[in-house]
Motif scaffolding. Sequence first.
Motif, PDB file in Angstrom:
ATOM      1  N   ALA A 114      36.875  35.865  46.507  1.00 43.86           N
ATOM      2  CA  ALA A 114      35.992  36.588  45.589  1.00 43.86           C
ATOM      3  C   ALA A 114      35.533  35.622  44.518  1.00 43.86           C
ATOM      4  O   ALA A 114      36.294  34.745  44.088  1.00 43.86           O
ATOM      5  N   LEU A 115      34.295  35.754  44.095  1.00 43.12           N
ATOM      6  CA  LEU A 115      33.780  34.995  42.957  1.00 43.12           C
ATOM      7  C   LEU A 115      33.822  35.923  41.744  1.00 43.12           C
ATOM      8  O   LEU A 115      33.200  36.987  41.744  1.00 43.12           O
ATOM      9  N   VAL A 116      34.590  35.524  40.739  1.00 43.57           N
ATOM     10  CA  VAL A 116      34.846  36.375  39.578  1.00 43.57           C
ATOM     11  C   VAL A 116      34.384  35.655  38.319  1.00 43.57           C
ATOM     12  O   VAL A 116      34.739  34.496  38.093  1.00 43.57           O
ATOM     13  N   ASP A 117      33.597  36.347  37.511  1.00 45.46           N
ATOM     14  CA  ASP A 117      33.196  35.812  36.208  1.00 45.46           C
ATOM     15  C   ASP A 117      34.237  36.223  35.175  1.00 45.46           C
ATOM     16  O   ASP A 117      34.407  37.411  34.886  1.00 45.46           O
ATOM     17  N   ALA A 118      34.949  35.245  34.638  1.00 40.43           N
ATOM     18  CA  ALA A 118      36.061  35.492  33.716  1.00 40.43           C
ATOM     19  C   ALA A 118      35.610  35.363  32.267  1.00 40.43           C
ATOM     20  O   ALA A 118      34.681  34.622  31.952  1.00 40.43           O
ATOM     21  N   PHE A 119      36.319  36.075  31.388  1.00 41.97           N
ATOM     22  CA  PHE A 119      35.950  36.169  29.977  1.00 41.97           C
ATOM     23  C   PHE A 119      34.499  36.631  29.859  1.00 41.97           C
ATOM     24  O   PHE A 119      33.708  36.089  29.085  1.00 41.97           O
ATOM     25  N   ALA A 120      34.180  37.655  30.644  1.00 38.90           N
ATOM     26  CA  ALA A 120      32.829  38.206  30.686  1.00 38.90           C
ATOM     27  C   ALA A 120      32.914  39.721  30.776  1.00 38.90           C
ATOM     28  O   ALA A 120      33.866  40.268  31.347  1.00 38.90           O
ATOM     29  N   ASP A 121      31.909  40.405  30.221  1.00 41.24           N
ATOM     30  CA  ASP A 121      31.820  41.855  30.380  1.00 41.24           C
ATOM     31  C   ASP A 121      30.603  42.242  31.205  1.00 41.24           C
ATOM     32  O   ASP A 121      30.255  43.412  31.317  1.00 41.24           O
ATOM     33  N   ALA A 122      29.933  41.250  31.799  1.00 39.40           N
ATOM     34  CA  ALA A 122      28.791  41.485  32.667  1.00 39.40           C
ATOM     35  C   ALA A 122      28.695  40.345  33.662  1.00 39.40           C
ATOM     36  O   ALA A 122      29.189  39.236  33.413  1.00 39.40           O
ATOM     37  N   ALA A 123      28.083  40.620  34.799  1.00 34.62           N
ATOM     38  CA  ALA A 123      27.914  39.587  35.817  1.00 34.62           C
ATOM     39  C   ALA A 123      27.063  38.440  35.287  1.00 34.62           C
ATOM     40  O   ALA A 123      26.176  38.626  34.455  1.00 34.62           O
ATOM     41  N   PHE A 124      27.387  37.240  35.779  1.00 36.98           N
ATOM     42  CA  PHE A 124      26.646  36.015  35.479  1.00 36.98           C
ATOM     43  C   PHE A 124      26.813  35.572  34.028  1.00 36.98           C
ATOM     44  O   PHE A 124      25.996  34.821  33.497  1.00 36.98           O
ATOM     45  N   LYS A 125      27.872  36.023  33.402  1.00 40.11           N
ATOM     46  CA  LYS A 125      28.280  35.559  32.083  1.00 40.11           C
ATOM     47  C   LYS A 125      29.669  34.942  32.217  1.00 40.11           C
ATOM     48  O   LYS A 125      30.278  34.935  33.289  1.00 40.11           O
ATOM     49  N   GLY A 126      30.214  34.438  31.111  1.00 39.51           N
ATOM     50  CA  GLY A 126      31.564  33.894  31.137  1.00 39.51           C
ATOM     51  C   GLY A 126      31.679  32.687  32.044  1.00 39.51           C
ATOM     52  O   GLY A 126      30.737  31.922  32.226  1.00 39.51           O
ATOM     53  N   ASN A 127      32.854  32.543  32.652  1.00 39.08           N
ATOM     54  CA  ASN A 127      33.152  31.354  33.455  1.00 39.08           C
ATOM     55  C   ASN A 127      33.478  31.765  34.886  1.00 39.08           C
ATOM     56  O   ASN A 127      34.463  32.472  35.120  1.00 39.08           O
ATOM     57  N   PRO A 128      32.696  31.344  35.871  1.00 39.71           N
ATOM     58  CA  PRO A 128      32.971  31.744  37.251  1.00 39.71           C
ATOM     59  C   PRO A 128      34.156  30.991  37.852  1.00 39.71           C
ATOM     60  O   PRO A 128      34.335  29.806  37.602  1.00 39.71           O
ATOM     61  N   ALA A 129      34.939  31.701  38.651  1.00 45.89           N
ATOM     62  CA  ALA A 129      36.028  31.092  39.411  1.00 45.89           C
ATOM     63  C   ALA A 129      36.056  31.714  40.799  1.00 45.89           C
ATOM     64  O   ALA A 129      35.862  32.929  40.941  1.00 45.89           O
ATOM     65  N   ALA A 130      36.284  30.899  41.793  1.00 49.95           N
ATOM     66  CA  ALA A 130      36.488  31.403  43.147  1.00 49.95           C
ATOM     67  C   ALA A 130      37.984  31.652  43.337  1.00 49.95           C
ATOM     68  O   ALA A 130      38.801  30.775  43.054  1.00 49.95           O
ATOM     69  N   VAL A 131      38.317  32.855  43.783  1.00 50.76           N
ATOM     70  CA  VAL A 131      39.715  33.237  44.022  1.00 50.76           C
ATOM     71  C   VAL A 131      39.912  33.364  45.530  1.00 50.76           C
ATOM     72  O   VAL A 131      39.329  34.244  46.168  1.00 50.76           O
ATOM     73  N   CYS A 132      40.716  32.483  46.099  1.00 56.03           N
ATOM     74  CA  CYS A 132      40.969  32.472  47.545  1.00 56.03           C
ATOM     75  C   CYS A 132      42.375  32.977  47.807  1.00 56.03           C
ATOM     76  O   CYS A 132      43.339  32.490  47.203  1.00 56.03           O
ATOM     77  N   VAL A 133      42.500  33.937  48.727  1.00 54.09           N
ATOM     78  CA  VAL A 133      43.794  34.538  49.038  1.00 54.09           C
ATOM     79  C   VAL A 133      44.288  33.980  50.365  1.00 54.09           C
ATOM     80  O   VAL A 133      43.655  34.180  51.411  1.00 54.09           O
ATOM     81  N   LEU A 134      45.403  33.276  50.309  1.00 57.95           N
ATOM     82  CA  LEU A 134      45.947  32.611  51.490  1.00 57.95           C
ATOM     83  C   LEU A 134      47.035  33.463  52.139  1.00 57.95           C
ATOM     84  O   LEU A 134      47.841  34.079  51.452  1.00 57.95           O
ATOM     85  N   GLU A 135      47.037  33.447  53.465  1.00 62.45           N
ATOM     86  CA  GLU A 135      48.111  34.095  54.218  1.00 62.45           C
ATOM     87  C   GLU A 135      49.222  33.108  54.561  1.00 62.45           C
ATOM     88  O   GLU A 135      50.326  33.512  54.917  1.00 62.45           O
ATOM     89  N   LYS A 136      48.914  31.827  54.466  1.00 60.23           N
ATOM     90  CA  LYS A 136      49.896  30.787  54.740  1.00 60.23           C
ATOM     91  C   LYS A 136      49.573  29.587  53.880  1.00 60.23           C
ATOM     92  O   LYS A 136      48.474  29.466  53.327  1.00 60.23           O
TER      93      LYS A 136
END
Length: 297
Positions: A12-34
Amino acid sequence: MAKPRGDVVKYALVDAFADAAFKGNPAAVCVLEKERSEEWMQTVAREFNISATCFLIRVDENVARFNLRWFTPVAQLKICGHATLAASHFCFTTGLASGDVIEFSTLSGILTAKRVQGINKSDSGKHENGLSQPLLVIELDFPTIPLTDYNSFETFSISKALGGAPVIDVKRTTTDDDLFVVLASAEAVKNVQPQTEDIRQCSGRGIIISGQALPESGFDFFSRFFCPKLGIIEDPVCGSAHCALAPYWSKRLNKENFVAFAASPRSGTVKLHLDEENNRVKLQGTAVTVMEGSVLA
């Protein structure tokens, strides 16, 4: 029909320290199974080519406990605030964490994230991108980052790297060797025109800049962070920098609670509490998920 891939990694691409899309700081969150190799994680981070890509893998099926690693496009990080907020938001909003507290095992030890409350931006709950999702206030518990005095012989070159901004004070962080530069005002911070190649020539990893805000602004101080040596020309909202900013401004303003503004073009707000006795900083913020997908390689 193509056969399904066995090693698909959801992200998921998540905008952090933001209250609306395309603000704050984007981070990609990758969920690993292994477990994956550092080389693979670094390659994926290079592909996303944003300030931070993080990788989560659950280590306990019974509680919300995860290993968490952070990478810029060119290097692994010891600590990263905005990507931790993004990972926490993802875990809370997708049900990976059903309780109110998450533990992350990181290169900086155990870091925790706590669900503080949920709020709606408006009666409709609609964000600028049309998505309807609650805004969760999340609190991170991070270690403070000490500052040390800095020999001022480089002040002229630092000012030049900041587009000629007058420099009031210079210190250095003891953990990541960032320069910590205080300017005359919050407005001076906002108006800095960074000279990327000159910043590369400065000593240390990157440059944190900060200045005191006017009381009527609603903020205590402004800040920005430049780190081209790690592939980040400007980090839109650097959470970990606030672990150095909070102790510094606590001494100057004689207070322990702050509302800080990241004055990058994307901008963002960070609420802070300094626990000086235990050398901890509590960082509060919200985040917005703007994209979901799969890494197929």
